[in-house]
Design a protein around this motif. Structure first.
Motif, PDB file in Angstrom:
ATOM      1  N   ALA A 176       0.828  -1.209   0.000  1.00 50.13           N
ATOM      2  CA  ALA A 176       0.000   0.000   0.000  1.00 50.13           C
ATOM      3  C   ALA A 176       0.864   1.261   0.000  1.00 50.13           C
ATOM      4  CB  ALA A 176      -0.939  -0.003   1.205  1.00 50.13           C
ATOM      5  N   VAL A 177       1.961   1.228   0.796  1.00 44.53           N
ATOM      6  CA  VAL A 177       2.887   2.363   0.826  1.00 44.53           C
ATOM      7  C   VAL A 177       3.566   2.514  -0.526  1.00 44.53           C
ATOM      8  CG1 VAL A 177       5.039   3.220   1.820  1.00 44.53           C
ATOM      9  CG2 VAL A 177       3.278   2.234   3.306  1.00 44.53           C
ATOM     10  N   PHE A 178       4.004   1.397  -1.114  1.00 45.18           N
ATOM     11  CA  PHE A 178       4.658   1.435  -2.422  1.00 45.18           C
ATOM     12  C   PHE A 178       3.744   2.086  -3.454  1.00 45.18           C
ATOM     13  CE2 PHE A 178       5.329  -0.476  -6.615  1.00 45.18           C
ATOM     14  CZ  PHE A 178       6.671  -0.200  -6.816  1.00 45.18           C
ATOM     15  N   GLY A 179       2.472   1.665  -3.471  1.00 46.83           N
ATOM     16  CA  GLY A 179       1.532   2.247  -4.416  1.00 46.83           C
ATOM     17  C   GLY A 179       1.311   3.725  -4.171  1.00 46.83           C
ATOM     18  N   GLY A 180       1.229   4.103  -2.897  1.00 45.52           N
ATOM     19  CA  GLY A 180       1.004   5.502  -2.574  1.00 45.52           C
ATOM     20  C   GLY A 180       2.171   6.382  -2.959  1.00 45.52           C
ATOM     21  N   VAL A 181       3.395   5.912  -2.701  1.00 41.71           N
ATOM     22  CA  VAL A 181       4.581   6.706  -3.038  1.00 41.71           C
ATOM     23  C   VAL A 181       4.723   6.847  -4.544  1.00 41.71           C
ATOM     24  CG1 VAL A 181       7.101   6.772  -2.956  1.00 41.71           C
ATOM     25  CG2 VAL A 181       5.814   6.156  -0.908  1.00 41.71           C
ATOM     26  N   THR A 182       4.595   5.730  -5.264  1.00 41.94           N
ATOM     27  CA  THR A 182       4.802   5.784  -6.710  1.00 41.94           C
ATOM     28  C   THR A 182       3.696   6.565  -7.420  1.00 41.94           C
ATOM     29  OG1 THR A 182       3.742   3.610  -6.898  1.00 41.94           O
ATOM     30  CG2 THR A 182       6.133   3.656  -6.819  1.00 41.94           C
ATOM     31  N   ARG A 183       2.497   6.559  -6.862  1.00 43.52           N
ATOM     32  CA  ARG A 183       1.423   7.348  -7.484  1.00 43.52           C
ATOM     33  C   ARG A 183       1.477   8.812  -7.067  1.00 43.52           C
ATOM     34  NH1 ARG A 183      -1.729   2.900  -5.964  1.00 43.52           N
ATOM     35  NH2 ARG A 183      -2.476   4.074  -4.162  1.00 43.52           N
ATOM     36  N   GLY A 184       1.830   9.051  -5.807  1.00 44.08           N
ATOM     37  CA  GLY A 184       1.741  10.403  -5.277  1.00 44.08           C
ATOM     38  C   GLY A 184       2.916  11.289  -5.579  1.00 44.08           C
ATOM     39  N   TRP A 185       4.097  10.698  -5.713  1.00 50.53           N
ATOM     40  CA  TRP A 185       5.282  11.515  -5.964  1.00 50.53           C
ATOM     41  C   TRP A 185       5.574  11.534  -7.459  1.00 50.53           C
ATOM     42  CZ3 TRP A 185      11.062  10.190  -5.046  1.00 50.53           C
ATOM     43  CH2 TRP A 185      11.822  11.356  -5.172  1.00 50.53           C
ATOM     44  N   ARG A 186       5.094  12.532  -8.136  1.00 54.87           N
ATOM     45  CA  ARG A 186       5.203  12.586  -9.588  1.00 54.87           C
ATOM     46  C   ARG A 186       6.640  12.729 -10.060  1.00 54.87           C
ATOM     47  NH1 ARG A 186       0.758  10.121 -11.040  1.00 54.87           N
ATOM     48  NH2 ARG A 186      -1.126  11.140 -10.237  1.00 54.87           N
ATOM     49  N   ARG A 187       7.520  13.200  -9.180  1.00 53.96           N
ATOM     50  CA  ARG A 187       8.912  13.385  -9.588  1.00 53.96           C
ATOM     51  C   ARG A 187       9.744  12.139  -9.358  1.00 53.96           C
ATOM     52  NH1 ARG A 187      10.995  18.473  -6.536  1.00 53.96           N
ATOM     53  NH2 ARG A 187       9.751  17.538  -4.888  1.00 53.96           N
ATOM     54  N   LEU A 188       9.156  11.066  -8.865  1.00 56.53           N
ATOM     55  CA  LEU A 188       9.913   9.841  -8.673  1.00 56.53           C
ATOM     56  C   LEU A 188      10.429   9.351 -10.019  1.00 56.53           C
ATOM     57  CD1 LEU A 188      10.698   7.587  -6.590  1.00 56.53           C
ATOM     58  CD2 LEU A 188       8.692   6.352  -7.418  1.00 56.53           C
ATOM     59  N   PRO A 189      11.750   9.235 -10.191  1.00 55.71           N
ATOM     60  CA  PRO A 189      12.279   8.844 -11.499  1.00 55.71           C
ATOM     61  C   PRO A 189      12.010   7.376 -11.785  1.00 55.71           C
ATOM     62  CG  PRO A 189      14.049   8.966  -9.893  1.00 55.71           C
ATOM     63  CD  PRO A 189      12.800   9.464  -9.197  1.00 55.71           C
ATOM     64  N   PRO A 190      11.919   7.009 -13.056  1.00 56.10           N
ATOM     65  CA  PRO A 190      11.805   5.592 -13.388  1.00 56.10           C
ATOM     66  C   PRO A 190      13.068   4.874 -12.969  1.00 56.10           C
ATOM     67  CG  PRO A 190      12.249   6.883 -15.352  1.00 56.10           C
ATOM     68  CD  PRO A 190      11.990   7.866 -14.244  1.00 56.10           C
ATOM     69  N   PRO A 191      13.030   3.526 -12.803  1.00 56.76           N
ATOM     70  CA  PRO A 191      14.196   2.800 -12.307  1.00 56.76           C
ATOM     71  C   PRO A 191      15.471   3.098 -13.057  1.00 56.76           C
ATOM     72  CG  PRO A 191      12.289   1.366 -12.340  1.00 56.76           C
ATOM     73  CD  PRO A 191      11.864   2.659 -12.977  1.00 56.76           C
ATOM     74  N   GLY A 192      15.415   3.177 -14.381  1.00 50.91           N
ATOM     75  CA  GLY A 192      16.622   3.419 -15.158  1.00 50.91           C
ATOM     76  C   GLY A 192      17.242   4.780 -14.917  1.00 50.91           C
ATOM     77  N   ALA A 193      16.442   5.735 -14.445  1.00 53.37           N
ATOM     78  CA  ALA A 193      16.957   7.090 -14.208  1.00 53.37           C
ATOM     79  C   ALA A 193      17.685   7.202 -12.885  1.00 53.37           C
ATOM     80  CB  ALA A 193      15.817   8.107 -14.243  1.00 53.37           C
ATOM     81  N   LEU A 194      17.522   6.218 -12.009  1.00 56.63           N
ATOM     82  CA  LEU A 194      18.168   6.289 -10.705  1.00 56.63           C
ATOM     83  C   LEU A 194      19.684   6.278 -10.836  1.00 56.63           C
ATOM     84  CD1 LEU A 194      15.806   3.946  -8.716  1.00 56.63           C
ATOM     85  CD2 LEU A 194      16.237   6.334  -8.189  1.00 56.63           C
TER      86      LEU A 194
END
Length: 360
Positions: A336-354
């Motif tokens: 549930a936390v994973f879904g909330g963070v990935t949906r709510g934080w629009r600036r979260l980079p895709p995995p390859g951008a890390l």
């Protein structure tokens, strides 16, 4: 740092002793990677770091892993990443795998991780190992594209064990041998340096990034890398008539010399500096008794129409082998936390951008 049961080491002396123990294990293991070295944590100074050490019944280390930790802006959670880890016999012993996953869960709990990610050097066709990790609670998607991943899972390596310098050179494509000799005849020199030639290397890197349209690292990052890795890293420069034409940073660790960063100018390409550059780094690997020279990523080796295919074509001329690793294994402690963070934080980079932001 963590022991078998995930409890902090109690004293500075104890922590230093375990760091030495950890480093010795990683540096001598066939699956060891410089990104699992304690020195790499110094390069990734903007990340936190924890290590897991597991011992067997004889008191010897059997599995180890370094985990980088990054706080997520705007959220009270962390991202945990073990580049090229874990290392050890965790896939051969269910009890060790159980202890490892228990330690990972404890790390996730302590650091409020929304995601733990690892990308061990497991071949993509090792179905039994992949299934063991799935059963242990890790999610995995096979055959993911390289651009979706932090580390490129398609690598090009040159086996060196039991081969002389003459044998290795003779195995290259005839045109590659000709180009190496041509560079020498034209007076191109190639030598290893330290931080004193970083300005020249960074100028080459900036030109290469602009030409090939990729984001480059800063001089501060390269300096930190060379300083932290010490004798394990070299900056190579090829010069012609006093002009730097090509450069690379190579890292030698755990029986493997890796071509990590490379750059070149468009000037005097007729002098073939890039061929001589690779040969000198391969010679370093041979002189050091390494079992492999690792050309690193070939993300588009299967697509001759892709603009990046030339990277593979160049590396292929040294007559190595393609190695495809399985890719990334994720542990999501709180869906549930994973879904909330990935949906709510629009600036979260895709995995390859890390990787561009310092994941390694």
């Amino acid at each position: 740092m963590y022991s078998t049961v995930g409890e902090p080491v109690g004293t500075a002396a104890g922590e230093e002793e375990e760091t030495t123990c950890y480093e010795s294990f990683i540096a001598h293991h066939p699956q060891g990677s410089f990104m699992q070295s304690s020195r790499w944590a110094q390069v990734k100074s903007q990340w936190g770091c924890e290590r897991i050490l597991l011992w067997d019944e004889t008191g010897a280390v059997c599995t180890a892993m370094q985990v980088l930790i990054r706080k997520i802006p705007l959220f009270p959670f962390s991202f945990l990443y073990a580049p090229r880890g874990p290392v050890g016999n965790y896939l051969e012993d269910e009890e060790v795998l159980g202890r490892l996953t228990g330690s990972i869960r404890e790390l996730c709990r302590r650091h409020r991780a929304f995601l733990f990610k690892m990308d061990p050097m497991i071949p993509e066709d090792d179905a039994p190992s992949i299934e063991k990790l799935r059963r242990a609670g890790f999610s995995f998607t096979a055959h993911r594209r390289n651009e979706q991943l932090i580390q490129c899972r398609s690598q090009y390596v040159l086996p060196l064990s039991g081969r002389t310098e003459e044998e290795v050179f003779a195995s290259f494509h005839p045109k590659w041998r000709y180009n190496i000799r041509l560079a020498m005849r034209k007076g191109v020199t190639c030598r290893p340096y330290g931080c004193e030639r970083l300005d020249d290397f960074c100028r080459l890197m900036e030109e290469t990034g602009a030409r090939d349209h990729f984001q480059t690292r800063s001089r501060t990052y390269f300096q930190r890398m060379l300083t932290a890795l010490g004798e394990h890293a070299r900056l190579y420069l090829c010069e012609y008539q006093g002009i730097p034409l090509a450069g690379a940073i190579a890292v030698q660790y755990a029986g493997r010399t890796c071509y990590v960063y490379g750059a070149s100018t468009s000037l005097h390409r007729e002098c073939m500096p890039n061929y001589l550059l690779q040969w000198e780094m391969i010679r370093w690997a041979l002189e050091s008794g390494d079992r492999l020279y690792d050309f690193q990523g070939i993300p588009y080796y299967f697509d001759e129409t892709h603009p990046n295919y030339g990277v593979y074509r160049f590396k292929r001329g040294f007559h190595g082998e393609i190695v495809n690793y399985a890719g990334e294994f994720d542990y999501i402690p709180y869906p549930a936390v994973f879904g909330g963070v990935t949906r709510g934080w629009r600036r979260l980079p895709p995995p390859g951008a890390l990787k561009k932001s310092g994941a390694g």
